[in-house]
Design an enzyme around this catalytic site. Structure first.
Site, mmCIF file in Angstrom:
data_model
loop_
_atom_site.group_PDB
_atom_site.id
_atom_site.type_symbol
_atom_site.label_atom_id
_atom_site.label_comp_id
_atom_site.label_asym_id
_atom_site.label_seq_id
_atom_site.Cartn_x
_atom_site.Cartn_y
_atom_site.Cartn_z
ATOM 1 N N LYS A 102 0.864 -1.190 0.000
ATOM 2 C CA LYS A 102 0.000 0.000 0.000
ATOM 3 C C LYS A 102 0.888 1.222 0.000
ATOM 4 C CE LYS A 102 -4.397 1.097 0.205
ATOM 5 N NZ LYS A 102 -5.508 0.324 -0.381
ATOM 6 N N ASP A 142 -6.747 4.347 -5.010
ATOM 7 C CA ASP A 142 -7.462 4.149 -3.752
ATOM 8 C C ASP A 142 -8.109 5.509 -3.439
ATOM 9 O OD1 ASP A 142 -7.918 2.211 -1.429
ATOM 10 O OD2 ASP A 142 -7.166 3.948 -0.353
HETATM 11 P P1 NAD Z 1 -13.117 7.979 -3.174
HETATM 12 O O1 NAD Z 1 -12.063 8.951 -2.821
HETATM 13 O O2 NAD Z 1 -13.512 7.802 -4.600
HETATM 14 O O3 NAD Z 1 -14.462 8.308 -2.363
HETATM 15 C C1 NAD Z 1 -14.482 8.422 -0.983
HETATM 16 C C2 NAD Z 1 -15.881 8.812 -0.528
HETATM 17 O O4 NAD Z 1 -15.874 8.862 0.904
HETATM 18 C C3 NAD Z 1 -16.335 10.189 -0.994
HETATM 19 O O5 NAD Z 1 -17.713 10.161 -1.287
HETATM 20 C C4 NAD Z 1 -16.078 11.057 0.219
HETATM 21 O O6 NAD Z 1 -16.893 12.222 0.264
HETATM 22 C C5 NAD Z 1 -16.412 10.101 1.336
HETATM 23 N N1 NAD Z 1 -15.812 10.478 2.613
HETATM 24 C C6 NAD Z 1 -14.555 10.905 2.849
HETATM 25 N N2 NAD Z 1 -14.399 11.217 4.144
HETATM 26 C C7 NAD Z 1 -15.588 10.964 4.736
HETATM 27 C C8 NAD Z 1 -16.067 11.104 6.053
HETATM 28 N N3 NAD Z 1 -15.307 11.576 7.033
HETATM 29 N N4 NAD Z 1 -17.358 10.739 6.305
HETATM 30 C C9 NAD Z 1 -18.155 10.294 5.297
HETATM 31 N N5 NAD Z 1 -17.746 10.137 4.036
HETATM 32 C C10 NAD Z 1 -16.488 10.488 3.760
HETATM 33 O O7 NAD Z 1 -12.639 6.591 -2.533
HETATM 34 P P2 NAD Z 1 -13.022 5.111 -2.983
HETATM 35 O O8 NAD Z 1 -12.028 4.665 -3.971
HETATM 36 O O9 NAD Z 1 -14.480 5.034 -3.270
HETATM 37 O O10 NAD Z 1 -12.697 4.306 -1.636
HETATM 38 C C11 NAD Z 1 -13.641 4.225 -0.562
HETATM 39 C C12 NAD Z 1 -13.197 3.115 0.390
HETATM 40 O O11 NAD Z 1 -13.120 1.878 -0.329
HETATM 41 C C13 NAD Z 1 -11.826 3.313 1.031
HETATM 42 O O12 NAD Z 1 -11.852 2.780 2.327
HETATM 43 C C14 NAD Z 1 -10.918 2.493 0.140
HETATM 44 O O13 NAD Z 1 -9.747 2.074 0.802
HETATM 45 C C15 NAD Z 1 -11.826 1.322 -0.166
HETATM 46 N N6 NAD Z 1 -11.451 0.586 -1.381
HETATM 47 C C16 NAD Z 1 -11.412 1.199 -2.601
HETATM 48 C C17 NAD Z 1 -11.088 0.449 -3.723
HETATM 49 C C18 NAD Z 1 -11.110 1.049 -5.097
HETATM 50 O O14 NAD Z 1 -10.964 0.284 -6.066
HETATM 51 N N7 NAD Z 1 -11.284 2.335 -5.267
HETATM 52 C C19 NAD Z 1 -10.781 -0.915 -3.600
HETATM 53 C C20 NAD Z 1 -10.837 -1.511 -2.338
HETATM 54 C C21 NAD Z 1 -11.180 -0.747 -1.236
#
Ligand code: NAD
Length: 409
Positions: A102, A142
């Site tokens: 990561k 991510d």
């Molecule tokens: P992103 O940056 O596209 O979106 C994040 C979302 O979370 C946004 O809507 C943002 O407004 C919201 N957010 C941020 N801080 C917040 C808070 N304090 N309270 C409420 N909402 C909040 O990120 P993503 O890629 O969608 O990732 C989201 C989660 O999924 C993370 O934990 C990430 O590690 C996990 N994840 C993502 C992927 C991927 O392929 N993108 C894969 C596995 C896991």
């Protein structure tokens, strides 16, 4: 308990049942390499910006290490170590030939201009290019990063190493990305949601769902849930959210957020806070934003009977125990959100073969991996009378442990 202690706690819960020795636990938990770098750059206004970037390579016993790049103000060494470790178990649970890694930069990407975002990304790759590569360690998007950031990252890597599209996944389609990568994590979340409901003899159609986070994962999860006939009643992002017990018009919300860059003000629903969302009266709760949001206090008031962990590390151990005692079914992050890394693997395979799959093939292969992995985890949970989380850890740790021993210590 901080994030790193929490991850260790979950690991030990499974390791105890597996009878793993203290020495083996130490070997499996200790990252192979942790790197912290300085990124210095001139900002648009002429100021000097100094940022800290991290890359942690946790384990390579099963293959090249794989893991996202997170741009968020709260990124620190402990968080990156924790997330790298989760990647090791995740790639093993879905049985793709990778280890875990990561990385990230402690920065709010929204505070940067487009030019600054490109500059910080190139600066970070300058600092870590020697430790990544298609057979070493393969970054991906991510939180706070996207396909454009991956395009800059790859372009900078190729300045040192020449044409190597398989070095980075989650790239734009025009630059050797894969069909179906952007939607993959959200799609995988919905596949496991359907799989768990099938075991509980319930259809997804008609179930009410609350989603925290409307970024990459949350927005695609909402789309596929809606298509499957579920009733998405609550969605929040960092600034608040929306609630409609009759079901949110997900397509209209998607158009609204595209135009207004947030959920606020959407006419087809009432306002909702993140606290209210987590405690809302729904069948299924899907945290898809930050880690650590399900604390013991929140867990006492969670009404959902099923939690699908789309975010990484959303549940604190005390909350996990409490929810398990309350017989709330939790599909753990290392299984629920593995769709992203699985299609990243498909992208890497296509890049290495210089061959393109169409969307139908990507979806078919993803659906198979997610359903097979879910079924295996479910079976272990039934056999050993443990939670789905402990079962997933038993599966993941077992595969990594056996590869480590077979390879020779
Ligand atoms: P992103 O940056 O596209 O979106 C994040 C979302 O979370 C946004 O809507 C943002 O407004 C919201 N957010 C941020 N801080 C917040 C808070 N304090 N309270 C409420 N909402 C909040 O990120 P993503 O890629 O969608 O990732 C989201 C989660 O999924 C993370 O934990 C990430 O590690 C996990 N994840 C993502 C992927 C991927 O392929 N993108 C894969 C596995 C896991």
């Amino acid at each position: 308990m901080n994030a790193i202690e929490a991850a260790r706690w979950y690991f030990n819960q499974a390791a105890d049942l597996m009878g793993l020795s203290a020495n083996m636990r130490k070997l499996l938990l200790t990252p192979e390499r942790e790197v912290k770098v300085q990124i210095g750059m001139e900002m648009d206004n002429g100021d000097i910006g100094t940022f800290i970037g991290y890359r942690v390579q946790h384990d390579s016993a099963r293959g090249p290490m794989k893991g996202g790049l997170r741009y968020h103000p709260e990124v620190d060494a402990d968080e990156v170590v924790t997330l790298a470790q989760l990647m090791t178990w995740k790639t093993a649970v879905v049985n793709i030939p990778y280890g875990g890694a990561k990385g990230g930069i402690a920065v709010d990407p929204k505070s940067l201009s487009r030019g600054e975002l490109e500059k910080i990304t190139r600066g970070f790759i300058d600092a870590i290019h020697d430790m990544i590569g298609p057979d070493k360690d393969i970054p991906a998007p991510d939180m706070g990063t996207n396909a454009q950031v991956m395009a800059w990252a790859l372009n900078q890597y190729e300045k040192f190493h020449g044409f190597s599209p398989a070095c980075i996944t989650g790239k734009p389609l025009e630059l050797h990305g894969s069909e179906g990568r952007e939607e993959a994590t959200g799609r995988g979340v919905v596949i496991v949601t359907e799989a768990v409901l099938k075991k509980l003899n319930r259809p997804l159609a008609g179930c009410s769902v609350a989603l925290q986070g409307y970024g990459n994962v949350g927005s695609f999860a909402a789309k596929f849930l809606d298509e499957a006939g579920a009733k998405v009643v609550g969605i929040t992002d960092v600034a608040g959210g929306v609630w409609n017990p009759a079901g949110i018009d997900v397509e209209a919300l998607s158009r609204w957020t595209e135009k207004h860059k947030g959920l606020a003000g959407f006419a087809g629903a009432d306002p909702l806070t993140n606290d209210q969302l987590l405690r809302s009266d729904v069948d299924i709760l899907i945290p898809a934003a930050l880690g650590g949001v399900l604390t013991e206090e929140v867990a006492k008031e969670v009404k959902a009977r099923i939690i699908i962990e789309a975010a990484n590390n959303p549940t604190k151990p005390a909350a996990d125990e409490l929810l398990h005692r309350r017989e709330v079914v939790i599909v753990p992050d290392i299984l629920a959100n593995a769709g992203g890394v699985t299609v990243s693997y498909f992208e890497w395979v296509q890049n290495r073969q210089h061959f393109r799959w169409d969307l139908a093939r990507v979806r078919k292969e993803l659906d198979r991996v997610m359903v097979d992995s879910f079924d295996r985890v479910w079976q272990i949970a039934q056999e050993k009378h443990v939670s789905l989380r402990t079962a997933a850890y038993i599966l993941g740790i077992g595969r990594v442990g056996r590869a480590t021993v077979l390879g020779g210590i």
